[in-house]
Enzyme design. Structure first.
Site, PDB file in Angstrom:
ATOM      1  N   ARG A 261       0.851  -1.196   0.000  1.00 28.30           N
ATOM      2  CA  ARG A 261       0.000   0.000   0.000  1.00 28.30           C
ATOM      3  C   ARG A 261       0.885   1.244   0.000  1.00 28.30           C
ATOM      4  NH1 ARG A 261      -3.854  -2.258  -1.704  1.00 28.30           N
ATOM      5  NH2 ARG A 261      -5.826  -2.687  -0.670  1.00 28.30           N
TER       6      ARG A 261
ATOM      7  N   GLU B 105      -4.034   7.919  -5.061  1.00 25.14           N
ATOM      8  CA  GLU B 105      -4.323   7.218  -6.322  1.00 25.14           C
ATOM      9  C   GLU B 105      -5.597   7.782  -6.927  1.00 25.14           C
ATOM     10  OE1 GLU B 105      -4.298   2.978  -5.610  1.00 25.14           O
ATOM     11  OE2 GLU B 105      -2.326   3.045  -4.688  1.00 25.14           O
TER      12      GLU B 105
ATOM     13  N   HIS C  43      -1.853   0.536  -9.972  1.00 24.76           N
ATOM     14  CA  HIS C  43      -2.496  -0.374  -9.010  1.00 24.76           C
ATOM     15  C   HIS C  43      -3.168  -1.536  -9.755  1.00 24.76           C
ATOM     16  CE1 HIS C  43      -4.181  -0.608  -4.667  1.00 24.76           C
ATOM     17  NE2 HIS C  43      -4.063  -1.812  -5.191  1.00 24.76           N
TER      18      HIS C  43
END
Ligand code: NAD
Length: 308
Positions: free
Chosen positions: A226, A255, A274
């Site tokens: 993360r 993000e 991601h």
């Protein structure tokens, strides 16, 4: 109580096609349907979702389709006695292969050749730059599903794998395991440091100025856990001052990664949006976990991946 209805919250579209995901439950005996926000839930209802919503606390069971459930406040679920499960346990191959791909690119310069290909440029790097991952040391921080998935593949490539883990048990392919308070020792000799821990108060900014000082100046940071596990400003500074050689990042503090982030512009930083778990059968893998737990509830067994 038994699960009588399964709802799929539309937020699953963040990672899977909702209709395909729904179809993966066709063989269930209970009704299942796609829902949006503002729905009401009652006893017997289960919801599979990407995001948390307050109304989910009225249902009987909530399944977070992500491996990291850090967007959910587990205390809410504990207070209401609503079980919350996540989807860890299925990303060993998907994220593991991405991490191996990063390391092979960083060592053999695939990303650099592609950059030059965009300019029709038949490019020769400096002689010193390419290397093999074989015999290089990899430190995997967090030896859960992701971490062991990477470690096992790196071991197969002949890498020298060490790890950081709270429990001091040996892991196959990882002969040397350090406790979290020896993080500095664990990363000091590594050519690659791969982060595979969840975002928790303990892991937040786990990698910051001091760790970049400790790392070799020819080392690469890989983050597939993360974003907040890394102090991103410190990372940019470490790259600028050549305290480390580069990075491969799938996750970020914010993000999507903002267009003005300096991280976009380093030649030896590989950025993926991601997509560590993104494959054409991700919806089926997640559905397996949900179905397994529906069976467990039916048989009064404890839930797999229960996090609250
Ligand atoms: P997991 O629960 O199987 O493994 C997490 C491991 O981290 C566990 O072994 C845990 O003990 C360890 N850990 C936690 N805190 C630690 C600490 N302070 N020091 C050392 N180890 C610690 O989960 P997983 O499926 O391997 O996923 C890990 C995380 O990766 C998820 O929480 C999620 O945030 C992230 N993830 C990202 C992607 C992606 O697409 N990039 C995909 C899946 C998971």
């Amino acid at each position: 109580s038994d699960i009588e209805r399964l709802y799929i919250h539309e937020s699953v579209e963040n990672v899977v096609p909702p209709e395909d995901f729904l179809a993966a439950f066709d063989d269930l005996e209970i009704p299942n349907e796609l829902v949006g926000d503002g729905e009401t839930y009652e006893d017997g209802d289960a919801v599979a979702t990407y995001v948390p919503r307050p109304e989910f606390l009225d249902a009987s069971w909530i399944h977070c389709i992500r491996a990291g459930h850090d967007a959910f406040d587990t205390r809410d679920y504990e207070n209401r006695g609503v079980p919350l499960t996540n989807t860890s346990g299925i990303h060993g191959a998907t994220v593991g292969e991405l991490a191996i791909g990063y390391m092979l690119s960083l060592s053999r310069l695939v990303h650099v050749y592609r950059d030059h290909q965009n300019e029709d440029d038949w490019y020769s790097p400096e002689y010193e730059r390419p290397f093999t991952v074989e015999n290089e040391q990899l430190c995997v921080v967090g030896l859960g599903t992701l971490g062991t998935g990477i470690a096992k593949r790196a071991d197969a490539l002949g890498m020298d794998v060490v790890g950081v883990r709270r429990r001091q048990e040996a892991v196959p392919g990882v002969p040397e395991v350090y406790p979290p308070d020896k993080l500095g020792d664990a990363i000091a000799e590594a050519r690659f440091v791969a982060l595979t821990v969840p975002h928790t108060p303990e892991t937040e900014s786990m990698i910051s100025d001091g760790e970049f000082e400790t790392m070799r100046d020819d080392a690469y940071l890989i983050n597939v856990g993360r974003g907040p596990v890394v102090d991103e400003a410190a990372l940019v500074e470490a790259l600028r001052s050549e305290n480390i050689a580069g990075a491969a990042l799938d996750v970020f503090e914010e993000e999507p990664l903002p267009a003005e982030s300096p991280l976009w512009d380093f030649e030896d930083v590989i950025i993926s949006p991601h997509k560590g778990s993104a494959t054409n059968r991700y919806h089926l893998d997640i559905a397996e976990v949900v179905k397994e737990n529906i069976e467990k509830i039916k048989h009064g067994e404890s839930l797999t991946n229960r996090v609250a």
